[in-house]
Scaffold this active site. Structure first.
Site, mmCIF file in Angstrom:
data_model
loop_
_atom_site.group_PDB
_atom_site.id
_atom_site.type_symbol
_atom_site.label_atom_id
_atom_site.label_comp_id
_atom_site.label_asym_id
_atom_site.label_seq_id
_atom_site.Cartn_x
_atom_site.Cartn_y
_atom_site.Cartn_z
ATOM 1 N N GLN A 1 19.326 -29.795 -13.689
ATOM 2 C CA GLN A 1 20.609 -29.408 -14.295
ATOM 3 C C GLN A 1 21.688 -29.134 -13.258
ATOM 4 O O GLN A 1 22.871 -29.085 -13.590
ATOM 5 C CB GLN A 1 20.432 -28.158 -15.164
ATOM 6 C CG GLN A 1 19.640 -28.422 -16.424
ATOM 7 C CD GLN A 1 19.557 -27.166 -17.263
ATOM 8 O OE1 GLN A 1 18.721 -26.315 -17.048
ATOM 9 N NE2 GLN A 1 20.450 -27.042 -18.237
ATOM 10 N N HIS B 1 11.245 -25.524 -22.841
ATOM 11 C CA HIS B 1 12.575 -26.140 -22.724
ATOM 12 C C HIS B 1 12.852 -26.523 -21.264
ATOM 13 O O HIS B 1 13.291 -27.635 -20.970
ATOM 14 C CB HIS B 1 13.630 -25.151 -23.252
ATOM 15 C CG HIS B 1 15.037 -25.642 -23.167
ATOM 16 N ND1 HIS B 1 15.799 -25.939 -24.284
ATOM 17 C CD2 HIS B 1 15.837 -25.897 -22.104
ATOM 18 C CE1 HIS B 1 16.987 -26.359 -23.897
ATOM 19 N NE2 HIS B 1 17.043 -26.340 -22.576
ATOM 20 N N GLU B 2 12.550 -25.607 -20.342
ATOM 21 C CA GLU B 2 12.812 -25.876 -18.915
ATOM 22 C C GLU B 2 11.848 -26.935 -18.373
ATOM 23 O O GLU B 2 12.244 -27.794 -17.585
ATOM 24 C CB GLU B 2 12.730 -24.593 -18.085
ATOM 25 C CG GLU B 2 13.762 -23.522 -18.445
ATOM 26 C CD GLU B 2 15.181 -24.049 -18.605
ATOM 27 O OE1 GLU B 2 15.586 -24.949 -17.852
ATOM 28 O OE2 GLU B 2 15.890 -23.559 -19.505
ATOM 29 N N GLY C 1 17.784 -19.777 -18.849
ATOM 30 C CA GLY C 1 16.937 -20.621 -18.028
ATOM 31 C C GLY C 1 17.760 -21.724 -17.399
ATOM 32 O O GLY C 1 18.828 -22.087 -17.924
ATOM 33 N N HIS D 1 13.043 -30.315 -19.073
ATOM 34 C CA HIS D 1 14.093 -30.775 -18.146
ATOM 35 C C HIS D 1 13.468 -31.485 -16.936
ATOM 36 O O HIS D 1 14.044 -32.433 -16.408
ATOM 37 C CB HIS D 1 14.934 -29.595 -17.644
ATOM 38 C CG HIS D 1 16.052 -29.199 -18.557
ATOM 39 N ND1 HIS D 1 17.064 -30.071 -18.918
ATOM 40 C CD2 HIS D 1 16.340 -28.025 -19.170
ATOM 41 C CE1 HIS D 1 17.915 -29.436 -19.721
ATOM 42 N NE2 HIS D 1 17.493 -28.197 -19.888
ATOM 43 N N LEU E 1 22.565 -25.296 -21.418
ATOM 44 C CA LEU E 1 23.793 -25.257 -20.611
ATOM 45 C C LEU E 1 24.307 -26.675 -20.327
ATOM 46 O O LEU E 1 25.480 -26.863 -20.050
ATOM 47 C CB LEU E 1 23.549 -24.512 -19.295
ATOM 48 C CG LEU E 1 23.210 -23.020 -19.441
ATOM 49 C CD1 LEU E 1 22.857 -22.423 -18.089
ATOM 50 C CD2 LEU E 1 24.363 -22.263 -20.068
HETATM 51 NI NI NI Z 1 18.429 -26.759 -21.044
#
Ligand code: NI
Length: 169
Positions: free
Chosen positions: A51, A135-136, A46, A139, A94
């Site tokens: 990011q 999780h995304e 993802g 962000h 990441l």
């Molecule tokens: Ni992440």
């Protein structure tokens, strides 16, 4: 298409609340393609726009390397409509390289989002996909998985991370 630079903790853009996407135009389609390519190249399951330094509510997810039948998802302005249960899973990111930790999340979710054609979609998720989506989505609100750890474990992470950065300098 192009590979984008992935921002790493403690980059400021990762702490910002992202703004809604207002126009689904060629520029956004390009960004989506680049994010997908960057996610696959990393490789990751993802990637959220913050990011790659773009503070917009957009994320791409593909968990097919773990669960073959789940298609690539492009989520624009996603919202959680409901959530249920609890699941704990060892997560990584990441933007936080070489660190994983167990995080508790909802076991299943119903979300609403626009897909890349601008169509409103409702998606029911469970298990790994539900974890990846949460999780995304985090962000997009400037939250990293390390922010979901207990204070003690977060301190431990910070120490470990600083030490690692020093050895790399
Ligand atoms: Ni992440």
């Amino acid at each position: 298409m192009a590979l984008l630079d992935i921002k790493k903790y403690p980059a400021r853009v990762l702490k910002q609340k992202a703004v809604p996407v207002e126009k689904i135009d060629d520029e956004l389609q390009q960004l989506i393609d680049d994010m997908i390519e960057t996610m696959y190249a990393a490789p990751g399951v993802g990637l959220a726009a913050p990011q790659v330094g773009i503070s917009k509510r957009l994320a791409v997810i593909d968990i097919s390397m773990r669960e073959e039948t789940v298609p690539l998802l492009v989520l624009i302005n996603p919202v959680i409509l409901s959530q249920e249960g609890e699941i704990e899973f060892e997560e990584g990111c990441l933007s936080v390289p070489d660190y994983t930790a167990k995080v508790k999340r909802a076991e299943s979710l119903v979300i609403s989002a626009l897909d890349r054609s601008g169509q409103q979609v409702e998606i029911e998720t469970g298990g790994l996909l539900s974890i990846a989506v949460q999780h995304e989505l985090d962000h997009l609100d400037g939250i990293l998985f390390i922010d979901r750890l207990s204070p003690i474990r977060r301190e431990f992470f910070k120490k470990k991370y600083k030490k690692k950065q020093k050895t790399e300098d």
